[in-house]
Design an enzyme around this catalytic site. Structure first.
Site, PDB file in Angstrom:
ATOM      1  N   GLN A 204       0.829  -1.209   0.000  1.00 42.10           N
ATOM      2  CA  GLN A 204       0.000   0.000   0.000  1.00 42.10           C
ATOM      3  C   GLN A 204       0.860   1.253   0.000  1.00 42.10           C
ATOM      4  OE1 GLN A 204      -2.294  -0.458   3.566  1.00 42.10           O
ATOM      5  NE2 GLN A 204      -4.077  -1.313   2.530  1.00 42.10           N
TER       6      GLN A 204
ATOM      7  N   THR B   5     -12.255  -5.532   4.362  1.00 42.83           N
ATOM      8  CA  THR B   5     -11.524  -4.276   4.493  1.00 42.83           C
ATOM      9  C   THR B   5     -12.162  -3.275   3.547  1.00 42.83           C
ATOM     10  OG1 THR B   5      -9.437  -3.181   3.838  1.00 42.83           O
ATOM     11  CG2 THR B   5      -9.858  -5.317   2.883  1.00 42.83           C
ATOM     12  N   ASN B   6     -12.160  -2.003   3.918  1.00 40.76           N
ATOM     13  CA  ASN B   6     -12.642  -0.955   3.013  1.00 40.76           C
ATOM     14  C   ASN B   6     -11.573  -0.575   1.987  1.00 40.76           C
ATOM     15  OD1 ASN B   6     -15.420   0.424   3.968  1.00 40.76           O
ATOM     16  ND2 ASN B   6     -14.314  -0.281   5.769  1.00 40.76           N
ATOM     17  N   THR B   7     -10.373  -0.308   2.470  1.00 39.82           N
ATOM     18  CA  THR B   7      -9.327   0.261   1.619  1.00 39.82           C
ATOM     19  C   THR B   7      -9.030  -0.606   0.402  1.00 39.82           C
ATOM     20  OG1 THR B   7      -8.274   1.445   3.439  1.00 39.82           O
ATOM     21  CG2 THR B   7      -6.889   0.927   1.540  1.00 39.82           C
TER      22      THR B   7
ATOM     23  N   CYS C  73     -13.536   2.382   7.794  1.00 42.22           N
ATOM     24  CA  CYS C  73     -12.408   1.466   7.964  1.00 42.22           C
ATOM     25  C   CYS C  73     -12.900   0.427   8.954  1.00 42.22           C
ATOM     26  CB  CYS C  73     -11.174   2.188   8.481  1.00 42.22           C
ATOM     27  SG  CYS C  73      -9.810   1.062   8.876  1.00 42.22           S
ATOM     28  N   THR C  74     -12.642  -0.826   8.678  1.00 34.17           N
ATOM     29  CA  THR C  74     -13.262  -1.879   9.472  1.00 34.17           C
ATOM     30  C   THR C  74     -12.786  -1.904  10.924  1.00 34.17           C
ATOM     31  OG1 THR C  74     -11.646  -3.438   8.529  1.00 34.17           O
ATOM     32  CG2 THR C  74     -13.844  -3.373   7.544  1.00 34.17           C
TER      33      THR C  74
END
Length: 231
Positions: A52, A83-85, A196-197
């Site tokens: 990332q 996960t969101n990202t 964000c989780t």
């Protein structure tokens, strides 16, 4: 019951919440000793985090696409990316398998619209807040999205990676998040997306005067609906 496939480990703390929410949802729907039929591939978050921050998103997508293929081979009938990202790579992951990926942004947008809300604030990693992939998904559903300012975004991101992803929950950080959330409400946010989780670990029960939408719980509910043939 259809089999749910989870790609977890980003971080494992929030993956635990997915497993819990999904099984609770299946039990609530079916009763008795019922639990979810699922398979889980949990990746090493240290590897993903390095990719990332190095901007090596395609390579991260290769890792997650392989995880999705493993889920499909194990009998999963959908992919839930915990996960969101990393939904930045949703298309790359979906292209690797024949089973559907249940997108967290779509599930979240539907939940918000069900409450007749149109203007929301988004908290998440810097990637989620600042890049187009997540906001555009919400905006495609007709939502207006507000963001924290640059200094606030930096703090939100730092607390996620340096504390929440390590399982640390600090009162000072909670106070900082609450102050950011209250300012967004003053700007007109009708709700706040905990995008964000891990964020639910910190502020899932605070009162800032507007609804909080926990993307972890919402995404898990979408997986339950799919498993039961309702989604």
């Amino acid at each position: 019951m259809r089999c749910i496939g989870l790609i977890g480990g980003m971080s494992w703390e929030s993956t635990v919440l997915y497993y819990q929410h999904i099984n609770q949802g299946i039990k609530a729907a079916l009763g008795g000793l019922h639990s979810a039929k699922l398979v889980l591939v949990s990746v090493d978050f240290a590897q993903i985090e390095r990719l990332q921050h190095a901007g090596e998103w395609h390579q991260a997508g290769v890792v997650l696409a392989q995880a999705a293929q493993s889920l499909q081979a194990a009998g999963a009938e959908c992919v839930v990316l915990c996960t969101n990202t990393m939904h930045k790579l949703a298309q790359q992951i979906q292209a690797a398998v024949d089973i559907p990926l249940l997108h967290i942004g779509d599930a979240t947008a539907r939940a918000i619209l069900n409450h007749d809300i149109s203007k929301v604030a988004l908290l998440g990693t810097a990637f989620t807040m600042e890049q187009e992939f997540y906001r555009a998904r919400l905006q495609a559903h007709g939502l207006e999205v507000l963001l924290p300012d640059a200094a606030e975004r930096a703090d939100v991101h730092r607390i996620i990676y340096e504390e929440l992803c390590l399982g640390e929950v600090n009162a000072e950080s909670r106070a900082r998040y609450v102050s950011i959330m209250l300012r967004l409400v003053e700007q007109g946010a009708e709700a706040i997306i905990l995008g964000c989780t891990e964020i639910v670990m910190l502020v899932g029960e605070v009162d800032v005067g507007v609804p909080l939408f926990d993307t972890t719980a919402i995404h898990a509910e979408a997986a339950v609906a799919f498993a039961l043939g309702n989604g």
